[in-house]
Structure formats: C-alpha cells, structure tokens
Design a protein around this motif. Structure first.
Motif, short mmCIF file in Angstrom:
data_model
loop_
_atom_site.label_atom_id
_atom_site.label_comp_id
_atom_site.label_asym_id
_atom_site.label_seq_id
_atom_site.Cartn_x
_atom_site.Cartn_y
_atom_site.Cartn_z
N LEU A 35 106.54 2.59 76.38
CA LEU A 35 107.55 3.37 75.66
C LEU A 35 107.49 3.18 74.15
N CYS A 36 106.80 2.12 73.70
CA CYS A 36 106.78 1.82 72.28
C CYS A 36 106.23 2.98 71.46
N GLU A 37 105.14 3.62 71.93
CA GLU A 37 104.59 4.74 71.18
C GLU A 37 105.58 5.90 71.13
N LYS A 38 106.27 6.14 72.25
CA LYS A 38 107.25 7.23 72.29
C LYS A 38 108.40 6.96 71.33
N LEU A 39 108.82 5.70 71.24
CA LEU A 39 109.96 5.35 70.39
C LEU A 39 109.60 5.22 68.92
N SER A 40 108.34 4.90 68.63
CA SER A 40 107.96 4.65 67.24
C SER A 40 107.20 5.80 66.60
N GLY A 41 106.59 6.68 67.41
CA GLY A 41 105.78 7.75 66.84
C GLY A 41 104.45 7.22 66.34
N PRO A 42 103.77 7.98 65.47
CA PRO A 42 102.43 7.60 65.04
C PRO A 42 102.42 6.55 63.92
#
Length: 627
Positions: free
Chosen positions: A282-289
């Motif tokens: 989920l980290c990528e989803k929550l933080s974006g690029p």
C-alpha cells in the motif's frame, strides 16, 4: 498499482525478486522447523528451555551481521553485484546440504551451525540486495520496488513458516521433507540468480578494510553526514528490535498463552506476514511516485496502538485449550488477537518501506552498499538487544503479553525521540494527513519538474495551504518563498519552518527581511535546490489572478535558472481559501472532505524569456476556468 507489479515482468527486477524470495522462504522453512522441534520436543533436541529457544536461535542467526556486515558492504561496492549474488546462492546450497545432514542425523549442533551459516549468507546478501535496487529502478519506482521486496520477503516468511511448522510436527517424514525442500529451494535460488543482469561496481578501486570495527566507525561517520539518513538507519534498526521480539515470541505465545498446538503458530505468523505484506504494497498507493517519509510516523503510531491492545487482548486466553488452528479460529476472543497482529504488521510496512527507499535515494552511490552494511550491523545489535531484553524480562517473571506491552510502549517513546531530532518526518506526516483528508490531488505535467538541478516554480496563490499541497505532491523537496504572515500560522508554521521555507515581506514593511529573503533564494538556487514563489505576493480574495510582482526578474537576473509555471485549480472556496473576502475556515466542511484539486505544470521557460507579464499569461493559461 499496475506499474508496481509490472516490475516483476522485467529482467532488471524479476530474477532478483525471485532470488531473494526463495532465499527468505528457505531461511524460514529451516529456522521455523528447527524452532518447533526445540520448543515442542525439547528433550530430544538439546534440552534448552522452550520459552527461550527461539530467542537463542535468533541471536545465533544475527551474530554474523555484527562481525561481517562491514566487510560485506565493501564487497558489494567493490564488485559487480550480479556475480556476488550468484556466489552467495552457491554458498546457500552448501549450507542446506549440511542442514539436511543435521535433520536426518538428529544433530542439533549441526543445525545450530547452519543457523549461523544462514546468518552469514544473509549478511553477504543484504548490502548487495539493497544497493542493487537504486541501480536498476528509477527514483519514482523506489517505493514500489521496495514495497514488492518487503511484500515478497514476508510472503516468503509466511510460506516458509507454514512449511516449517507443518513439517516440524511430522516426525521422521517431516525431517526428510525439510532436508529435501531446503536443497531444492537453494538450487532454484541459484538458477534464478543466473538471470540477474550485471550491476557495475560502485567503487571498483576500493581497498578492503578487513577490520570490522574501524570500518563500521568510518561508515557511521559517512552516514552521519546526512542526519536524516543516519536517523533512518536507527529507525530501521528499531523496527528490527520490535520485530525480533514479536516474531521470535510466537511459538511460546501460542504454546503458553493461547494453549495452542504448532498449527496456531502458523496462524499467528500468517496473520503477521499478510499484514506487513499488505502494508508494504500500500505504500506506493499512499505515497505516489515519490519517497513519502510522512508514512513513517503514521506507521509508528499504529504499531504502538495495536501492540498495546494486543496485551489487553491476551488476557484470559487458553481456557478450553489446547487449540488447533481450526478451533482457535472459532473462538471470538482470538479474533481480537489476530486483528491486533495484522494491524501492528501493516503499520510496520508503512514504517519500513519509506525508510529503506529514503536511505537508497539519499545515500551517495559509491558508499550505498557500505551504508546498508552498516545498517545491518545496527540491525543485528538491536536484535541482540531485543533477545537480551526479552530473555531478561521472562527470567524476571514477565509474561509474553507483558513483554509485548513493554515493547509497544518503548516504541512510542523511541518514535517521539526520533521525530524530535528530525522534525522532517513529523512535518511530512502532517502534510500527508492534510493531503489525504482535505484534498484529492491530481497533477499533470510533473515530468517538467527536473529530477535534479535548480529551477524556480511560479504558481498562483489561492489559499493558506498552497505550499503544503505543492510540497506534498511534487517529488522533490521545495524551498518555498512566502509572505511572513502566512509563515507564522500555527501548525503550518512548523511545516514551513521544517521545510526551510523563506519568509518575505514588502520593502516598505520590512526591508531587512526582503533583502535577507533574496540572499537565501540565491544560496538555494546555487546549491541546486528548487525554489517556489507566488508572484502575486498575496492570496487572491476573488479567485482570480492578481498582478504578478517583478520579484521574479530580480531572482533570475541574479541567478539565471529555468522558470516552471504552475497553476493550482480547484482551491478557491476550499477550507484554507478566502472565499467572499472571508477565510473559508469559518465554514470548514461546506465542501466536505477530499476536495478535488489539480496542479497543472507547464514546460520550463528560459530565464531570458521571463517577465512578470509573460509569466502571468502562462499561469493563467494553465489554470483555465477552474479556480
């Protein structure tokens, strides 16, 4: 999420992922099977106190990290990383052959030796693994790539633990199966490693310092040059402290607290592993690029809350036991335990992935593997400390749930201490909370913001939170130039000050502050930073663009750098704007939560083409009719 998983189909990542996945699974099939044997059949396998056997195995495993991590970090910087990984995987085959002998001959001494050798294997592989990723992933892929690695590691732990627990209870047949599976997985890992692409040495002329003490001290000195990186190393090591206590306690917790069989250990490990895998993904989803370190405080808060509740959820368990996995799941009071373990693990994923990505992105490339090696030493020392603390507490009459409570409370105190030393973490957390509760932000044209080098961002000024929105969305740190009255707003002041914003005032109001601001802007641009200005000089009170001031010309005449026009859309009438000449904060929920906001980024303008008028026209064009 598709871009994250697409890495698995690419040669630069796929073979590496499966190599580390198989290694982590193999480690845990062996360690968990051995732990189950010495916990539930102690008299046949060495006669060690079952409550402390898991801590002993954990301590032996991490000893090589203490003595050889400094050397392994140097090897990873000096030599091509693909070759090193293949050599390490060959060593794994030898180790698992010895493990097969130990299981079949019922030789606990041989298996304890294998625990040490597997620790050596992981010591050699760790710096190569984490130094490999930044060489093959783009900056915007680091969070997703690290999330996949963390997810893969804990899914491997789950599968390995299930196999190890199951086979450890099968008697002679199980021991033969562990021996065969260990060898097959080691061979499969070696085959996968043969497809890993070459990764050039970061420092091929490096002269190896074989003294682990002096090398560790030297690498700590290098890490300390960036305070955030150094404290991130400590933060990761603290997570291993917490994780070591929880993971190594599951066997004793299941046996003594829950009154469960070996299969209950599998349920606990499965819950924990799935939680941290989901949190990591989920980290990528929550933080974006971008590397979003605001998730780190979020993670530590959740870890402490769920860890504390696990203590209370563990009271009065064991009545009606012994429980198998099936009967354990049928008891409603056990679901609270599983929810707490899942939540603790998921928030640990939020905590760890951004820290690893931060270290990889901010460490100097020629020292990266040595920094990771140093981190492994710190991890080992913290895990040894965790084993010693847990052992001491248990010897002095503490129960396993009480050990969990002490750990959760310590986690809260350590988190507060680290965030007081590096307020950047807390600042990013507040920014992240604001962005994910008040607004739903979409950005277009982000590719125009360079990955490195100085530039000036010029944006319309619609609300008190404009700097927070831009700073939380753009992937690079930004030095904002803002009106000194906005800079002083409570709470936001902490964010602006920590982000090194530059307060400015009109000459007639505060000439010294104005001159000081231009000096600070010049220093920032010459240092290669991004500076963002709001050329209107004040927040709009009608939603339209005010006239742009001439300050932009003074900035780029002094330090010629590209100017990138930007426009905020949708902020007018939102929580922090001035709708109808009144702060919308007097009616905070009139537009609800998650207000849609957009940031439109234009192509860079050469400094010689920029004037207040041309910049105004470009920003107005980008904004369009959506205020």
């Amino acid at each position: 999420m598709s871009s994250q998983f697409s890495l698995l189909n690419q040669k630069r990542f796929g073979p590496f992922f499966w190599t580390q996945f198989l290694g982590a699974a193999n480690d845990n099939v062996f360690k968990v099977a051995f732990t189950v044997l010495v916990t539930y059949k102690a008299s046949e396998w060495g006669g060690i106190d079952p409550a402390q056997a898991a801590f002993l195995i954990g301590a032996i495993f991490i000893l090589p990290f203490v003595f050889l991590s400094a050397t392994s970090g140097q090897l990873a910087d000096k030599y091509e990383k693909g070759r090193l990984m293949r050599l390490v995987k060959t060593l794994e085959i030898v180790i698992m052959a010895l493990a097969a002998f130990g299981f079949l001959a019922k030789s606990p001494n041989s298996l304890y030796a294998c625990v040490f050798l597997l620790g050596l294997h992981s010591t050699l592989f760790g710096p190569v693994k984490f130094a490999y990723l930044p060489q093959h992933l783009q900056p915007e892929e680091l969070t997703g790539g690290n999330g996949l690695v963390e997810m893969g590691t804990f899914v491997a732990i789950l599968l390995g633990s299930i196999l190890g627990t199951t086979l450890g209870g099968w008697g002679e047949t199980g021991l033969k199966a562990v021996a065969i599976i260990g060898l097959l997985m080691a061979i499969a890992g070696r085959v996968s490693a043969s497809f890993i692409p070459n990764s050039p040495a970061s420092d091929p002329n490096l002269k190896i310092n074989w003294n682990p003490i002096t090398e560790t001290i030297r690498n700590l000195g290098i890490a300390k040059k960036d305070r955030t990186v150094f404290l991130s190393l400590l933060g990761i090591s603290w997570l291993w402290f917490v994780g070591a206590i929880f993971l190594t306690s599951f066997s004793a917790y299941a046996k003594d607290v829950v009154k469960g069989t070996e299969t209950v250990v599998t349920v606990l490990l499965a819950t924990f592993s799935i939680g941290i895998a989901i949190g990591s993904m989920l980290c990528e989803k929550l933080s974006g690029p971008k590397v979003e370190i605001g998730l780190v405080p979020f993670g530590s808060i959740g870890m402490s809350l769920f860890g504390i509740d696990l203590y209370f959820a563990s009271q009065g368990l064991g009545v009606g036991g012994p429980f198998t996995a099936g009967s354990f799941m049928l008891q409603s009071q056990h679901w609270r335990v599983l929810i707490d373990l899942f939540g603790l693990a998921m928030f640990a994923g939020f905590y760890s992935v951004p820290l690893y990505a931060l270290i990889q992105s901010r460490s100097q490339p020629e020292y990266r593997a040595r920094i990771i090696g140093t981190n492994n030493i710190l991890n080992a020392l913290f895990m040894i400390s965790a084993s010693l603390l847990a052992g001491a507490l248990l010897k002095n009459g503490f129960t396993i749930p009480q050990v969990f409570l002490v750990t959760a409370l310590l986690n809260a105190f350590v988190a507060i201490y680290i965030y007081s030393l590096v307020p950047e973490f807390l600042m990013r957390f507040l920014t992240w909370i604001l962005l994910h509760t008040m607004y739903r932000v979409k950005i277009t044209g982000e590719q125009y913001v360079p990955d490195e080098g100085a530039c000036v961002l010029a944006c319309n000024h619609v609300s008190f939170a404009d700097a927070v929105i831009l700073g939380g969305t753009i992937r690079r740190p930004i030095r904002f130039v803002m009106d000194h009255s906005i800079f002083k707003i409570p709470v936001l002041n902490f964010i602006f000050k920590t982000a090194k914003a530059i307060p400015i005032a009109p000459r007639k109001e505060h000439p010294e502050m104005l001159d000081r601001a231009y000096e600070e802007i010049d220093k920032a641009l010459k240092a290669g930073d991004i500076v963002c200005i709001f050329p209107e000089g004040r927040i709009t009170d009608n939603g339209e663009l005010n006239t742009f001031k001439d300050g932009i010309k003074r900035i780029i005449d002094r330090t010629p750098v590209p100017v990138i026009p930007m426009a905020l859309q949708g902020m007018w009438g939102s929580f922090f704007s001035r709708a109808s000449n009144k702060a919308a904060m007097t009616q905070p929920f009139r537009r609800g939560l998650l207000n849609p906001v957009s940031i439109a980024v234009g192509s860079p303008m050469a400094p010689e083409t920029v004037s207040a008028e041309t910049l105004h026209a470009k920003v107005l064009e980008l904004r369009g009719n959506w205020r």
